[in-house]
Design a protein around this motif. Structure first.
Motif, PDB file in Angstrom:
ATOM      1  N   ALA A  75      -6.813   0.643  -8.603  1.00 54.28           N
ATOM      2  CA  ALA A  75      -7.596  -0.566  -8.332  1.00 54.28           C
ATOM      3  C   ALA A  75      -6.854  -1.498  -7.378  1.00 54.28           C
ATOM      4  O   ALA A  75      -7.441  -2.060  -6.454  1.00 54.28           O
ATOM      5  CB  ALA A  75      -7.910  -1.284  -9.641  1.00 54.28           C
ATOM      6  N   ARG A  76      -5.527  -1.645  -7.596  1.00 47.89           N
ATOM      7  CA  ARG A  76      -4.757  -2.546  -6.725  1.00 47.89           C
ATOM      8  C   ARG A  76      -4.668  -1.997  -5.310  1.00 47.89           C
ATOM      9  O   ARG A  76      -4.733  -2.760  -4.343  1.00 47.89           O
ATOM     10  CB  ARG A  76      -3.349  -2.755  -7.305  1.00 47.89           C
ATOM     11  N   MET A  77      -4.526  -0.658  -5.184  1.00 47.42           N
ATOM     12  CA  MET A  77      -4.471  -0.077  -3.833  1.00 47.42           C
ATOM     13  C   MET A  77      -5.786  -0.325  -3.099  1.00 47.42           C
ATOM     14  O   MET A  77      -5.789  -0.689  -1.917  1.00 47.42           O
ATOM     15  CB  MET A  77      -4.179   1.423  -3.886  1.00 47.42           C
ATOM     16  N   SER A  78      -6.919  -0.131  -3.787  1.00 45.85           N
ATOM     17  CA  SER A  78      -8.227  -0.384  -3.171  1.00 45.85           C
ATOM     18  C   SER A  78      -8.341  -1.835  -2.732  1.00 45.85           C
ATOM     19  O   SER A  78      -8.794  -2.130  -1.622  1.00 45.85           O
ATOM     20  CB  SER A  78      -9.346  -0.046  -4.159  1.00 45.85           C
ATOM     21  N   ALA A  79      -7.903  -2.751  -3.610  1.00 45.52           N
ATOM     22  CA  ALA A  79      -7.978  -4.177  -3.276  1.00 45.52           C
ATOM     23  C   ALA A  79      -7.054  -4.511  -2.102  1.00 45.52           C
ATOM     24  O   ALA A  79      -7.428  -5.264  -1.197  1.00 45.52           O
ATOM     25  CB  ALA A  79      -7.614  -5.013  -4.499  1.00 45.52           C
ATOM     26  N   ALA A  80      -5.845  -3.948  -2.112  1.00 39.52           N
ATOM     27  CA  ALA A  80      -4.889  -4.225  -1.028  1.00 39.52           C
ATOM     28  C   ALA A  80      -5.395  -3.691   0.303  1.00 39.52           C
ATOM     29  O   ALA A  80      -5.251  -4.341   1.344  1.00 39.52           O
ATOM     30  CB  ALA A  80      -3.532  -3.607  -1.365  1.00 39.52           C
TER      31      ALA A  80
ATOM     32  N   GLN B  52       1.275   9.441  -5.844  1.00 45.19           N
ATOM     33  CA  GLN B  52       1.604  10.805  -5.452  1.00 45.19           C
ATOM     34  C   GLN B  52       1.984  11.656  -6.659  1.00 45.19           C
ATOM     35  O   GLN B  52       1.961  12.891  -6.594  1.00 45.19           O
ATOM     36  CB  GLN B  52       2.766  10.802  -4.446  1.00 45.19           C
ATOM     37  N   ASP B  53       2.349  11.003  -7.745  1.00 48.53           N
ATOM     38  CA  ASP B  53       2.708  11.717  -8.965  1.00 48.53           C
ATOM     39  C   ASP B  53       1.464  12.394  -9.534  1.00 48.53           C
ATOM     40  O   ASP B  53       0.563  11.736 -10.062  1.00 48.53           O
ATOM     41  CB  ASP B  53       3.292  10.723  -9.987  1.00 48.53           C
ATOM     42  N   GLY B  54       1.366  13.707  -9.423  1.00 50.69           N
ATOM     43  CA  GLY B  54       0.177  14.445  -9.847  1.00 50.69           C
ATOM     44  C   GLY B  54      -0.082  14.388 -11.340  1.00 50.69           C
ATOM     45  O   GLY B  54      -1.193  14.658 -11.785  1.00 50.69           O
ATOM     46  N   ASN B  55       0.935  14.048 -12.137  1.00 47.10           N
ATOM     47  CA  ASN B  55       0.773  13.992 -13.590  1.00 47.10           C
ATOM     48  C   ASN B  55       0.497  12.587 -14.107  1.00 47.10           C
ATOM     49  O   ASN B  55       0.368  12.392 -15.323  1.00 47.10           O
ATOM     50  CB  ASN B  55       2.031  14.545 -14.282  1.00 47.10           C
ATOM     51  N   LEU B  56       0.449  11.603 -13.213  1.00 43.70           N
ATOM     52  CA  LEU B  56       0.301  10.213 -13.651  1.00 43.70           C
ATOM     53  C   LEU B  56      -0.997   9.997 -14.405  1.00 43.70           C
ATOM     54  O   LEU B  56      -1.025   9.305 -15.428  1.00 43.70           O
ATOM     55  CB  LEU B  56       0.378   9.271 -12.437  1.00 43.70           C
ATOM     56  N   PHE B  57      -2.095  10.590 -13.923  1.00 42.91           N
ATOM     57  CA  PHE B  57      -3.408  10.385 -14.543  1.00 42.91           C
ATOM     58  C   PHE B  57      -3.380  10.829 -16.006  1.00 42.91           C
ATOM     59  O   PHE B  57      -3.870  10.126 -16.895  1.00 42.91           O
ATOM     60  CB  PHE B  57      -4.467  11.159 -13.768  1.00 42.91           C
TER      61      PHE B  57
ATOM     62  N   ASP C  44      -0.245   8.585 -17.968  1.00 45.01           N
ATOM     63  CA  ASP C  44      -0.385   7.127 -18.130  1.00 45.01           C
ATOM     64  C   ASP C  44      -1.660   6.683 -17.417  1.00 45.01           C
ATOM     65  O   ASP C  44      -1.622   6.180 -16.298  1.00 45.01           O
ATOM     66  CB  ASP C  44       0.852   6.426 -17.548  1.00 45.01           C
ATOM     67  N   ARG C  45      -2.807   6.904 -18.097  1.00 48.19           N
ATOM     68  CA  ARG C  45      -4.106   6.607 -17.483  1.00 48.19           C
ATOM     69  C   ARG C  45      -4.226   5.128 -17.090  1.00 48.19           C
ATOM     70  O   ARG C  45      -4.765   4.796 -16.023  1.00 48.19           O
ATOM     71  CB  ARG C  45      -5.225   6.979 -18.450  1.00 48.19           C
ATOM     72  N   LYS C  46      -3.691   4.234 -17.922  1.00 49.48           N
ATOM     73  CA  LYS C  46      -3.806   2.804 -17.630  1.00 49.48           C
ATOM     74  C   LYS C  46      -3.066   2.446 -16.344  1.00 49.48           C
ATOM     75  O   LYS C  46      -3.572   1.703 -15.500  1.00 49.48           O
ATOM     76  CB  LYS C  46      -3.252   1.985 -18.802  1.00 49.48           C
ATOM     77  N   ARG C  47      -1.854   2.999 -16.172  1.00 48.53           N
ATOM     78  CA  ARG C  47      -1.090   2.711 -14.952  1.00 48.53           C
ATOM     79  C   ARG C  47      -1.794   3.290 -13.724  1.00 48.53           C
ATOM     80  O   ARG C  47      -1.814   2.683 -12.665  1.00 48.53           O
ATOM     81  CB  ARG C  47       0.326   3.288 -15.076  1.00 48.53           C
ATOM     82  N   PHE C  48      -2.367   4.510 -13.896  1.00 43.65           N
ATOM     83  CA  PHE C  48      -3.109   5.122 -12.792  1.00 43.65           C
ATOM     84  C   PHE C  48      -4.277   4.228 -12.367  1.00 43.65           C
ATOM     85  O   PHE C  48      -4.475   3.963 -11.180  1.00 43.65           O
ATOM     86  CB  PHE C  48      -3.633   6.501 -13.206  1.00 43.65           C
ATOM     87  N   ASP C  49      -5.068   3.761 -13.357  1.00 41.90           N
ATOM     88  CA  ASP C  49      -6.223   2.910 -13.045  1.00 41.90           C
ATOM     89  C   ASP C  49      -5.790   1.603 -12.387  1.00 41.90           C
ATOM     90  O   ASP C  49      -6.409   1.136 -11.422  1.00 41.90           O
ATOM     91  CB  ASP C  49      -7.012   2.607 -14.314  1.00 41.90           C
ATOM     92  N   THR C  50      -4.698   1.002 -12.903  1.00 44.68           N
ATOM     93  CA  THR C  50      -4.210  -0.271 -12.337  1.00 44.68           C
ATOM     94  C   THR C  50      -3.746  -0.071 -10.894  1.00 44.68           C
ATOM     95  O   THR C  50      -4.077  -0.857 -10.006  1.00 44.68           O
ATOM     96  CB  THR C  50      -3.051  -0.814 -13.190  1.00 44.68           C
TER      97      THR C  50
ATOM     98  N   ILE D 119       0.839  -1.205   0.000  1.00 46.90           N
ATOM     99  CA  ILE D 119       0.000   0.000   0.000  1.00 46.90           C
ATOM    100  C   ILE D 119       0.872   1.253   0.000  1.00 46.90           C
ATOM    101  O   ILE D 119       0.594   2.225  -0.708  1.00 46.90           O
ATOM    102  CB  ILE D 119      -0.959  -0.007   1.210  1.00 46.90           C
ATOM    103  N   ALA D 120       1.950   1.241   0.805  1.00 49.40           N
ATOM    104  CA  ALA D 120       2.857   2.386   0.851  1.00 49.40           C
ATOM    105  C   ALA D 120       3.527   2.610  -0.511  1.00 49.40           C
ATOM    106  O   ALA D 120       3.675   3.745  -0.972  1.00 49.40           O
ATOM    107  CB  ALA D 120       3.916   2.173   1.929  1.00 49.40           C
ATOM    108  N   THR D 121       3.933   1.511  -1.174  1.00 54.38           N
ATOM    109  CA  THR D 121       4.573   1.615  -2.490  1.00 54.38           C
ATOM    110  C   THR D 121       3.610   2.192  -3.518  1.00 54.38           C
ATOM    111  O   THR D 121       3.960   3.085  -4.299  1.00 54.38           O
ATOM    112  CB  THR D 121       5.060   0.228  -2.950  1.00 54.38           C
ATOM    113  N   LEU D 122       2.379   1.691  -3.533  1.00 50.56           N
ATOM    114  CA  LEU D 122       1.364   2.188  -4.468  1.00 50.56           C
ATOM    115  C   LEU D 122       1.027   3.649  -4.178  1.00 50.56           C
ATOM    116  O   LEU D 122       0.788   4.444  -5.089  1.00 50.56           O
ATOM    117  CB  LEU D 122       0.100   1.323  -4.379  1.00 50.56           C
ATOM    118  N   GLY D 123       1.010   4.003  -2.886  1.00 51.91           N
ATOM    119  CA  GLY D 123       0.749   5.390  -2.510  1.00 51.91           C
ATOM    120  C   GLY D 123       1.804   6.331  -3.074  1.00 51.91           C
ATOM    121  O   GLY D 123       1.493   7.439  -3.528  1.00 51.91           O
ATOM    122  N   ALA D 124       3.051   5.875  -3.059  1.00 54.14           N
ATOM    123  CA  ALA D 124       4.138   6.689  -3.605  1.00 54.14           C
ATOM    124  C   ALA D 124       3.964   6.877  -5.110  1.00 54.14           C
ATOM    125  O   ALA D 124       4.211   7.964  -5.652  1.00 54.14           O
ATOM    126  CB  ALA D 124       5.484   6.032  -3.307  1.00 54.14           C
ATOM    127  N   VAL D 125       3.507   5.828  -5.801  1.00 54.97           N
ATOM    128  CA  VAL D 125       3.264   5.921  -7.250  1.00 54.97           C
ATOM    129  C   VAL D 125       2.165   6.933  -7.544  1.00 54.97           C
ATOM    130  O   VAL D 125       2.266   7.770  -8.437  1.00 54.97           O
ATOM    131  CB  VAL D 125       2.888   4.531  -7.819  1.00 54.97           C
TER     132      VAL D 125
END
Length: 601
Positions: free
Chosen positions: A573-578, A556-561, A564-570, A548-554
């Motif tokens: 979704a994984r953070m919610s599941a975790a 945090q990148d304000g430009n990710l959405f 790279d929309r696909k990476r943001f969605d993945t 969860i901490a690792t995904l949170g760091a990812v």
């Protein structure tokens, strides 16, 4: 891929004003378990009625696979056209359906089939309607708040019954635990549009929060862009002595975009008006008993409630929860024993039936009690319109009669009335009825911050776990037992949950005369599987925390959405599941640890 059984596409609906639903979609495939979530007033029930074919949309398409059977459970079922509950349920059967299943369902839900609609309580009406919807085992089952007015044994029975059915199911419910156990897909209706998450409700809240956070960042970026364009207009045009009309049009376009953005609906602002501190002792009961005719409701019950306690009363409908609440607050006199109330008590009560609301009274008059346009909150006057806004009411609703309010709005109104009064003892009888999930969150936070004492009755297991410090359970035959902690803690200490199967009224009458059956013996030791889980869960929780901490760091990148929309969605979704997996693991570990402590004495 097989076509869906039921599909809604590009649905739009308004009632003369702004669109309630716009560009909404809903697809239901065979065997799918889907929950439909959103704020009160967002249009969930209306969208479900469109799916059921009961309401026609202004535009859009509704597709139903030929030969597909659909059953719809309304929030307020109407049985008035039928002589008995049996004729009502049997009228819903189709050719080839098993009539004996209708009888079995009525009996399992505690009804004989001979009840007349006029004699039914709200809970009994809901049970009859459930039997009518479930009896044909339809291809698609649309359920609007199926747990409303049901007690815990009925809710647990319904969960098991729905799990065993082959029907595709669409659920609207405020009961988190119910949604978590049954849903595999989540559709969020927000500001007229639908978003779909191919995971159950346990992953929804993290996913929703990530979307709202990204929207807020997008608004901030737009605000900064507008500010930059305004600076250019003010200074750049003067410096060049020439207007760039294209850039001015761009600025106006940005302003229009900002103006037309539909923000998420505001939050309810809860805060109880707290009076002076009560004495340390709030209620003490000594050997209290109460019976009506030959039926014993409370038998030789004693308890001690101190300032700051949050006590929940749990039991089947008719077990006597409201009676015990009345005994503990002094509203009902015991047949035997005595109740001692503490000093300096200021009690405010919220009743489950909304009986104190006159349907012809306007919303503002209900809040001000007919005295001008101010509400007294914590000893200070507030204008009624401002106080209404705290509870998500619009100024236009001030003069509307209470009869025009939805069930959720009536629930918020009752809370607004109760919380305006100063108190140090809150008595809440089914406070969660008809409230949406976000409002429930805020109610829980308010109760957590409340400096006084709380007595409550609720069938919402998640709410009990989050609020209660002690649970008093109806064990049968007038016996009540006090358990420390919330609902899950109570189950761990008892070694079993409340019985999931209900019994018909005729059987209840016989049992009332017989001595209470002994409770099932508790386990004498943990099983190998339970021991293994108790040992391995902490490591699993730690691993999930790291992920969860690792995904949170990812994220945090304000430009990710945007990048790279696909990476943001993945990642979202994984953070919610975790997070859901971690919460479930923590709950399982806590339950097992408490069970271990109980078994070891």
């Amino acid at each position: 891929m097989a076509p869906p059984l039921l599909a809604l596409q590009d649905i739009r609906l308004s009632f003369g004003g702004p669109s309630l639903i716009e560009n909404a979609a809903l697809t239901v495939s065979a065997g799918e378990r889907l929950c439909l979530v959103g704020r009160n007033g967002s249009g969930k029930s209306t969208l479900l009625k469109i799916a059921a074919g009961l309401v026609e949309a202004d535009s859009g398409t509704r597709f139903l696979q030929p030969g597909t059977t659909v059953r719809y459970l309304a929030q307020e079922p109407d049985l008035s056209a039928f002589a008995t509950t049996r004729t009502y349920v049997e009228a819903g059967l189709g050719p080839g359906d098993d009539p004996h299943r209708a009888t079995r369902l009525l009996e399992s839900l505690g009804l004989t089939g001979e009840e007349t609609p006029k004699s039914l309580s709200g809970g009994e009406t809901r049970r009859a309607a459930l039997a009518e919807a479930l009896a044909p085992e339809p291809d698609v089952l649309l359920l609007d708040e199926p747990t409303n007015h049901l007690d815990l044994p009925a809710i647990e029975w319904l969960e098991e019954t729905l799990r065993s059915m082959r029907s595709a199911i669409v659920l609207i419910s405020h009961d988190r635990r119910f949604l978590e156990r049954l849903s595999r897909t989540t559709v969020w209706l927000d500001r007229g549009k639908t978003r779909r998450l191919d995971q159950g409700f346990s992953a929804f809240e993290g996913w929703r929060d990530a979307i709202l956070n990204e929207e807020e960042k997008e608004r901030e970026r737009l605000d900064r862009k507008i500010s930059q364009e305004i600076d250019w207009v003010r200074y750049g045009v003067t410096a060049r002595r020439k207007r760039n009309m294209g850039r001015l049009r761009k600025l106006e376009g940005l302003r229009t975009e900002r103006r037309e953005q539909r923000r998420a609906v505001g939050e309810v602002k809860f805060g109880a008006a707290v009076g002076d501190l009560s004495g340390k002792l709030v209620v003490e009961a000594f050997g209290v008993s109460k019976a009506y005719d030959e039926r014993v409701i409370v038998r030789d019950f004693s308890t001690r409630i101190l300032r700051g306690d949050r006590i929940a009363l749990v039991g089947a409908n008719g077990a006597g929860k409201t009676t015990l609440l009345g005994l503990l607050t002094g509203a009902i006199k015991p047949d035997e024993g005595r109740v001692k109330l503490g000093t300096n008590l200021e009690m405010v009560t919220l009743d489950q039936r909304r009986e104190s609301l006159d349907p012809t009274t306007t919303l503002s008059a209900a809040l001000t009690e007919g005295r001008g346009d101010s509400v007294i909150v914590n000893g200070e006057a507030r204008h009624v319109i401002g106080y209404m806004r705290d509870f998500l009411f619009t100024p236009e609703q001030a003069r509307a009669p209470i009869s025009a309010l939805s069930g959720g709005e009536r629930g918020r109104l009752m809370l607004a009335r109760a919380l305006a009064k100063t108190s140090n003892l809150l008595v809440l009888d089914e406070p969660t009825n008809d409230l949406d999930l976000e409002t429930l969150d805020l109610l829980e936070e308010m109760l957590d911050d409340y400096a006084g004492t709380i007595l409550l009755v609720s069938h919402d297991r998640d709410f009990l776990d989050r609020v209660a410090t002690s649970v008093i359970v109806a064990e049968g035959d007038g016996t009540w037992t006090d358990y420390a902690g919330g609902y899950t803690d109570m189950i761990a200490q008892r070694g079993e949950a409340a019985p999931a199967r209900l019994i018909a009224k005729s059987e209840r009458k016989d049992e009332a005369k017989a001595p209470a059956a002994p409770r099932a013996a508790q386990k004498v030791k943990l099983s190998f599987k339970q021991k293994h889980a108790l040992e391995t869960l902490p490591k699993r929780i730690a691993t999930l925390e790291t992920e969860i901490a690792t995904l949170g760091a990812v994220l945090q990148d304000g430009n990710l959405f945007a990048r790279d929309r696909k990476r943001f969605d993945t990642a979202t979704a994984r953070m919610s599941a975790a997070q859901a997996e971690r919460d479930a693991a923590e709950e399982e570990w806590l339950t097992l640890e408490m069970l271990r402590e109980t078994l070891e004495g």
